[in-house]
Design a protein around this motif. Structure first.
Motif, PDB file in Angstrom:
ATOM      1  N   VAL A 193       5.402  10.988  -5.010  1.00  0.00           N
ATOM      2  CA  VAL A 193       5.899  11.491  -6.147  1.00  0.00           C
ATOM      3  C   VAL A 193       5.922  12.985  -6.037  1.00  0.00           C
ATOM      4  CG1 VAL A 193       5.048  11.900  -8.769  1.00  0.00           C
ATOM      5  CG2 VAL A 193       4.985   9.669  -7.716  1.00  0.00           C
ATOM      6  N   ILE A 194       4.926  13.613  -5.269  1.00  0.00           N
ATOM      7  CA  ILE A 194       4.839  15.108  -5.165  1.00  0.00           C
ATOM      8  C   ILE A 194       6.045  15.678  -4.433  1.00  0.00           C
ATOM      9  CG2 ILE A 194       3.495  15.041  -3.198  1.00  0.00           C
ATOM     10  CD1 ILE A 194       2.181  17.721  -3.913  1.00  0.00           C
ATOM     11  N   LEU A 230       0.271   9.752  -4.963  1.00  0.00           N
ATOM     12  CA  LEU A 230       0.732   8.479  -5.456  1.00  0.00           C
ATOM     13  C   LEU A 230       2.192   8.500  -5.001  1.00  0.00           C
ATOM     14  CD1 LEU A 230       0.520   6.439  -7.872  1.00  0.00           C
ATOM     15  CD2 LEU A 230       1.589   8.138  -9.209  1.00  0.00           C
ATOM     16  N   THR A 231       2.642   7.156  -4.836  1.00  0.00           N
ATOM     17  CA  THR A 231       3.969   7.110  -4.156  1.00  0.00           C
ATOM     18  C   THR A 231       4.751   6.455  -5.569  1.00  0.00           C
ATOM     19  OG1 THR A 231       3.547   4.693  -3.543  1.00  0.00           O
ATOM     20  CG2 THR A 231       3.346   6.439  -1.984  1.00  0.00           C
ATOM     21  N   ILE A 232       6.103   6.711  -5.522  1.00  0.00           N
ATOM     22  CA  ILE A 232       7.115   6.077  -6.738  1.00  0.00           C
ATOM     23  C   ILE A 232       6.722   4.490  -6.577  1.00  0.00           C
ATOM     24  CG2 ILE A 232       9.250   5.351  -7.046  1.00  0.00           C
ATOM     25  CD1 ILE A 232       8.729   8.286  -7.390  1.00  0.00           C
ATOM     26  N   ILE A 277       0.635  -3.990   3.741  1.00  0.00           N
ATOM     27  CA  ILE A 277       2.159  -3.368   4.133  1.00  0.00           C
ATOM     28  C   ILE A 277       2.133  -2.128   3.638  1.00  0.00           C
ATOM     29  CG2 ILE A 277       4.316  -3.859   3.774  1.00  0.00           C
ATOM     30  CD1 ILE A 277       3.175  -6.127   5.011  1.00  0.00           C
ATOM     31  N   ASP A 278       1.930  -1.114   4.734  1.00  0.00           N
ATOM     32  CA  ASP A 278       2.121   0.328   4.561  1.00  0.00           C
ATOM     33  C   ASP A 278       3.598   0.813   4.248  1.00  0.00           C
ATOM     34  OD1 ASP A 278       2.130   2.992   4.481  1.00  0.00           O
ATOM     35  OD2 ASP A 278       0.702   3.255   6.257  1.00  0.00           O
ATOM     36  N   MET A 279       3.832   1.134   3.011  1.00  0.00           N
ATOM     37  CA  MET A 279       5.249   1.398   2.664  1.00  0.00           C
ATOM     38  C   MET A 279       5.583   2.976   2.926  1.00  0.00           C
ATOM     39  SD  MET A 279       6.402  -1.270   1.233  1.00  0.00           S
ATOM     40  CE  MET A 279       7.753  -0.861   0.303  1.00  0.00           C
ATOM     41  N   SER A 280       4.814   3.613   3.582  1.00  0.00           N
ATOM     42  CA  SER A 280       5.072   5.175   3.903  1.00  0.00           C
ATOM     43  C   SER A 280       6.414   5.428   4.391  1.00  0.00           C
ATOM     44  CB  SER A 280       3.923   5.740   4.363  1.00  0.00           C
ATOM     45  OG  SER A 280       3.608   5.223   5.748  1.00  0.00           O
ATOM     46  N   ARG A 281       6.922   4.622   5.348  1.00  0.00           N
ATOM     47  CA  ARG A 281       8.099   4.818   6.163  1.00  0.00           C
ATOM     48  C   ARG A 281       9.342   4.774   5.010  1.00  0.00           C
ATOM     49  NH1 ARG A 281       8.715   1.223  11.120  1.00  0.00           N
ATOM     50  NH2 ARG A 281      10.261   2.858  11.668  1.00  0.00           N
ATOM     51  N   LEU A 282       9.309   4.071   4.207  1.00  0.00           N
ATOM     52  CA  LEU A 282      10.387   4.035   3.107  1.00  0.00           C
ATOM     53  C   LEU A 282      10.209   5.050   2.220  1.00  0.00           C
ATOM     54  CD1 LEU A 282      10.102   0.938   4.380  1.00  0.00           C
ATOM     55  CD2 LEU A 282      11.418   0.308   2.368  1.00  0.00           C
ATOM     56  N   TYR A 328       0.989  -1.297  -0.008  1.00  0.00           N
ATOM     57  CA  TYR A 328       0.025   0.034   0.048  1.00  0.00           C
ATOM     58  C   TYR A 328       0.974   1.279  -0.004  1.00  0.00           C
ATOM     59  CZ  TYR A 328      -4.011   3.039   1.365  1.00  0.00           C
ATOM     60  OH  TYR A 328      -5.033   4.035   1.651  1.00  0.00           O
ATOM     61  N   GLY A 329       0.801   1.972  -1.105  1.00  0.00           N
ATOM     62  CA  GLY A 329       1.492   3.433  -1.275  1.00  0.00           C
ATOM     63  C   GLY A 329       0.749   4.475  -0.837  1.00  0.00           C
ATOM     64  N   GLY A 330      -0.122   5.183  -1.642  1.00  0.00           N
ATOM     65  CA  GLY A 330      -0.740   6.331  -1.425  1.00  0.00           C
ATOM     66  C   GLY A 330      -2.052   6.011  -1.383  1.00  0.00           C
ATOM     67  N   GLY A 331      -2.509   4.642  -1.907  1.00  0.00           N
ATOM     68  CA  GLY A 331      -3.813   4.343  -1.905  1.00  0.00           C
ATOM     69  C   GLY A 331      -4.627   4.716  -3.004  1.00  0.00           C
TER      70      GLY A 331
END
Length: 458
Positions: A123-124, A147-149, A97-102, A79-82
């Motif tokens: 991305v922003i 959005l995340t990479i 699996i929340d990837m926001s800490r990476l 799960y990135g930005g959902g």
């Protein structure tokens, strides 16, 4: 019982604070931006939260969590930005699996024009960091704020033009495979090597083949010069012929959006088939030359030049908060979804006409707003916004009919929104024998079927 054991072991590895189990905290992960899930909420149906959310803080954490998931047979959903609009990040009963800490920027090379970032970086944030130094990813999807990479790569996203498709930007990526092995995919150079390029196996894979944890991306200096152009064409056929000639005669990237009459009226507030163009480059003389060539091509196909401020107006509409637009529609008893297709030039007008006609004839569909977005040498993307009555059965009827149109003409049902739960059955048909090959690869890499179960391939 196995879930409890799994979570206990994960807590010992990464700490209790990074394992979320309380319902009030889990609720924010109950869905992504898939339209049907949001419609269910609007209609008063409750959505289940995932059984748990894990927040790894390092690549080693991801590796260890995946190994434990195999041990206990626990399915995982990255799960990135959902921001997936096809259910690609929906938990579907699995642990998230929340990837926001990476989220770190690990390396940047001005000389090589590359950046290495962790998958959870938004991305922003990466774009702002680059802009401060005079560089850009030149990647601006509508989900730019969320959005995340890693999410962009896993879901095969595009930016605002065809040369900003994520597969154009990825030089290499690091993936934790379903067995917990960390592998680097790609040559880390600017051209492909003589051996098979495996990046395409993971770009657009929905996280079904592993968890993307890091990527090396191309960057470019910010371009300082641009000219906005806007034209009205008599019909969609002439606009399409103009777009094809534009791709042949003017070097990319092609920042072009062509709205059909209905889309022009409701999205831009103008009448006619409107082409909105931004020509941007590093050299003012080159921008002027490309503008001149573009203008001659437009005149060739009978276009009338109109106020160039329409380009900025459209960019503002495009960037406006999706959430506020949905809220406004919901309050009026309507709902919306977007359908992303692509086909060759020879089929594009037929695809547009049949889609608009057949979806527009469905009872409860009020608007079919279509625009041509990403231009390629051999064809283009057709992106349609469908406004319809709030009805789940109607939602699926629209999508089945859209796929029937695409499949009958020879178009793809997914240009950049990926597969997820929404399109998996459609994509299976579209892929034909390729789907069986992909299923074999899934079985080889993920014998325990723990990675994003039920998405893309099952």
């Amino acid at each position: 019982m196995e879930l409890a054991k799994f979570l206990r072991d994960v807590e010992e590895l990464i700490g209790k604070d990074n394992v979320i189990k309380r319902e009030n905290e889990l609720s924010m992960y109950r869905r992504d931006w898939w339209s049907i899930l949001m419609l269910k909420e609007v209609l008063g149906h409750s959505l289940d939260s995932p059984p748990a959310v894990i927040r790894p803080g390092s690549i080693n954490d991801v590796i260890n969590v995946v190994k434990l998931a195999n041990k206990y047979g626990i399915c995982l959903v990255p799960y990135g930005g959902g921001s997936s609009v096809v259910g690609g990040a929906y938990h579907n009963g699995c642990v998230v699996i929340d990837m926001s800490r990476l989220n770190k920027i690990l390396d940047f090379s001005e000389e090589d024009l590359t950046i290495i970032v962790e998958a959870g970086a938004r991305v922003i944030d990466v774009e702002r960091w680059l802009n401060e130094r005079g560089y850009t990813l030149d990647y601006h999807p509508q989900s730019f704020q969320l959005l995340t990479i890693g999410g962009a790569i896993a879901h095969g996203g595009t930016g605002s033009h065809s040369m900003s498709n994520i597969d154009e930007l990825v030089l290499s990526l690091d993936v934790v495979l379903p067995n917990g092995e960390l592998v680097t995919i790609g040559p880390r150079v600017f051209i492909r090597t003589a051996w098979p390029d495996l990046r395409g196996l993971f770009i657009g894979s929905d996280g079904a083949l592993g968890i993307i944890v890091r990527a090396m991306l191309k960057v470019r200096p910010l371009a300082n010069y641009y000219v906005d152009l806007a034209y009205v064409f008599n019909d969609i056929e002439k606009a399409v012929r103009f777009a094809r000639d534009l791709v042949i005669n003017v070097p990319g990237p092609h920042r072009v959006v062509i709205h059909d009459r209905e889309s022009s009226r409701l999205m831009v507030g103008e009448d006619g088939v409107i082409a909105l163009i931004r020509i941007r480059w590093y050299n003012e003389d080159f921008v002027n030359i490309m503008s001149s060539v573009t203008n001659k091509l437009a005149i060739k196909y009978g276009a009338t030049s109109v106020e160039s401020g329409l380009v900025k107006r459209w960019r503002d509409v495009f960037a406006r908060g999706y959430k506020s637009q949905l809220l406004m529609l919901a309050q009026s008893g309507l709902w919306v979804d977007t359908i992303d297709m692509a086909t060759t030039w020879s089929r594009l007008v037929k695809l547009h006409n049949e889609l608009v006609s057949r979806l527009g004839s469905i009872d409860g569909v009020y608007h079919v707003l279509s625009r041509i977005t990403h231009l390629y040498l051999n064809g283009a993307s057709l992106y349609s916004v469908i406004v319809f009555r709030q009805d789940e059965d109607l939602y699926w009827k629209i999508w089945r009919e859209a796929f029937n149109v695409a499949n009958g003409i020879g178009a793809t049902i997914s240009h950049h929104h990926d597969t997820g739960l929404l399109k998996r059955d459609f994509v299976k048909v579209e892929m034909g024998n390729q789907w069986g090959l992909l299923r074999s690869i899934k079985g080889l890499l993920d014998g325990n079927n723990i990675m994003n179960r039920g998405k893309l391939v099952w």
